[in-house]
Design a protein around this motif. Structure first.
Motif, PDB file in Angstrom:
ATOM      1  N   UNK A   1       0.826  -1.187   0.000  1.00 20.23           N
ATOM      2  CA  UNK A   1       0.000   0.000   0.000  1.00 20.23           C
ATOM      3  C   UNK A   1       0.870   1.250   0.000  1.00 20.23           C
ATOM      4  N   UNK A   2       0.252   2.357  -0.385  1.00 19.61           N
ATOM      5  CA  UNK A   2       0.998   3.598  -0.498  1.00 19.61           C
ATOM      6  C   UNK A   2       1.498   4.054   0.864  1.00 19.61           C
ATOM      7  N   UNK A   3       2.717   4.565   0.850  1.00 18.71           N
ATOM      8  CA  UNK A   3       3.328   5.031   2.089  1.00 18.71           C
ATOM      9  C   UNK A   3       4.825   5.095   1.928  1.00 18.71           C
ATOM     10  N   UNK A   4       5.484   5.675   2.906  1.00 16.77           N
ATOM     11  CA  UNK A   4       6.930   5.820   2.832  1.00 16.77           C
ATOM     12  C   UNK A   4       7.638   4.494   3.066  1.00 16.77           C
ATOM     13  N   UNK A   5       6.956   3.539   3.707  1.00 17.19           N
ATOM     14  CA  UNK A   5       7.620   2.267   4.012  1.00 17.19           C
ATOM     15  C   UNK A   5       8.003   1.519   2.744  1.00 17.19           C
ATOM     16  N   UNK A   6       7.151   1.563   1.727  1.00 19.76           N
ATOM     17  CA  UNK A   6       7.466   0.826   0.506  1.00 19.76           C
ATOM     18  C   UNK A   6       8.662   1.422  -0.214  1.00 19.76           C
ATOM     19  N   UNK A   7       8.871   2.737  -0.101  1.00 20.75           N
ATOM     20  CA  UNK A   7      10.051   3.340  -0.707  1.00 20.75           C
ATOM     21  C   UNK A   7      11.314   2.960   0.071  1.00 20.75           C
ATOM     22  N   UNK A   8      11.181   2.767   1.370  1.00 21.56           N
ATOM     23  CA  UNK A   8      12.322   2.280   2.156  1.00 21.56           C
ATOM     24  C   UNK A   8      12.700   0.869   1.728  1.00 21.56           C
ATOM     25  N   UNK A   9      11.687   0.024   1.484  1.00 16.62           N
ATOM     26  CA  UNK A   9      11.951  -1.340   1.028  1.00 16.62           C
ATOM     27  C   UNK A   9      12.619  -1.341  -0.343  1.00 16.62           C
ATOM     28  N   UNK A  10      12.127  -0.498  -1.251  1.00 11.92           N
ATOM     29  CA  UNK A  10      12.726  -0.426  -2.583  1.00 11.92           C
ATOM     30  C   UNK A  10      14.156   0.094  -2.510  1.00 11.92           C
TER      31      UNK A  10
END
Length: 251
Positions: free
Chosen positions: A162-171
């Motif tokens: 889902x949208x959020x800053x966490x997914x950019x940290x994972x990427x």
């Protein structure tokens, strides 16, 4: 006397069709006339199935749902490629390299790093053929695996998370892993052939190896866990199949 039906004068395209109750056979013509008259086609009776959510039949609905799941096929394909490359590199090819090292394991497989003594021991038992084979493995599967892991993580971030800053940290973690893992391969090739052996280069290569395994375990657990949670969520949110009343066959 036979009663004749009066013909409707004017343009038949603008005739308003009175939709009957759901379940009565109206055929495709009633649906088209309702669409042409600007009425809600979802209440127009059809021959077999009523129009629901813009689909003519349940078969069209299933076909549309299959088209929506095509991106997930790409996700599962990338997962399969990544798992195969990991199994080939770390479970088959690198253990086979122990034959050229007198039974000692390769630096890539040591999760907690290695010391100068470990590298000196490998240098004493590995000849030019062994180091050449290891270098070739680093430049093929050693590069393809981190790239496939990055692409798989990218697909998970875009399709599952889902949208959020966490997914950019994972990427970002997946991208850092790819860079660190590829750089580690070249550092290992360098310390196995450099003359004389420098302690600082061995410590740098060992640090890259530990960082590579740490990022792989953490980011890999997150992305694979996201895929499993997405599958569970889809199974819970998927509506149960509806079974309509049985219809008597026309005699």
């Amino acid at each position: 006397m036979s009663k004749r039906r009066k013909k409707v004068r004017g343009n038949p395209a603008v005739r308003r069709v009175q939709p009957g109750p759901v379940g009565q056979p109206g055929g495709l013509r009633a649906f088209r006339e309702a669409r042409r008259a600007g009425q809600d086609a979802s209440v127009a009776p059809q021959r077999r199935d009523d129009v629901k959510d813009g689909y003519l039949s349940a078969a069209n609905r299933r076909a549309a749902e299959g088209a929506d799941s095509n991106p997930h096929l790409l996700l599962y394909s990338l997962l399969g490629v990544m798992v195969l490359l990991f199994a080939y590199l770390h479970l088959y090819a690198l253990p086979q390299m122990n034959y050229f090292a007198g039974g000692f394991s390769m630096p890539d497989t040591r999760l907690f790093g290695y010391s100068v003594e470990d590298i000196e021991r490998l240098r004493s038992v590995m000849d030019s053929d062994g180091t050449g084979q290891l270098s070739f493995l680093h430049r093929t599967a050693g590069i393809l695996f981190p790239i496939s892991f990055l692409l798989f993580s990218w697909a998970v971030v875009g399709l599952v998370m889902r949208r959020g800053i966490f997914r950019w940290i994972v990427l970002a973690g997946a991208g850092i892993f790819a860079v660190v893992d590829i750089a580690e391969n070249f550092l290992i090739d360098h310390i196995l052939t450099m003359e004389p052996l420098e302690d600082g280069m061995v410590a740098l290569a060992s640090g890259f190896t530990v960082a590579s395994w740490t990022l792989l375990l953490i980011v890999g657990a997150v992305v694979i866990g996201s895929v499993l949670m997405g599958l569970i969520r889809e199974g819970v949110e998927r509506p149960a199949p509806r079974f309509g009343p049985r219809r008597r066959p026309h005699r």
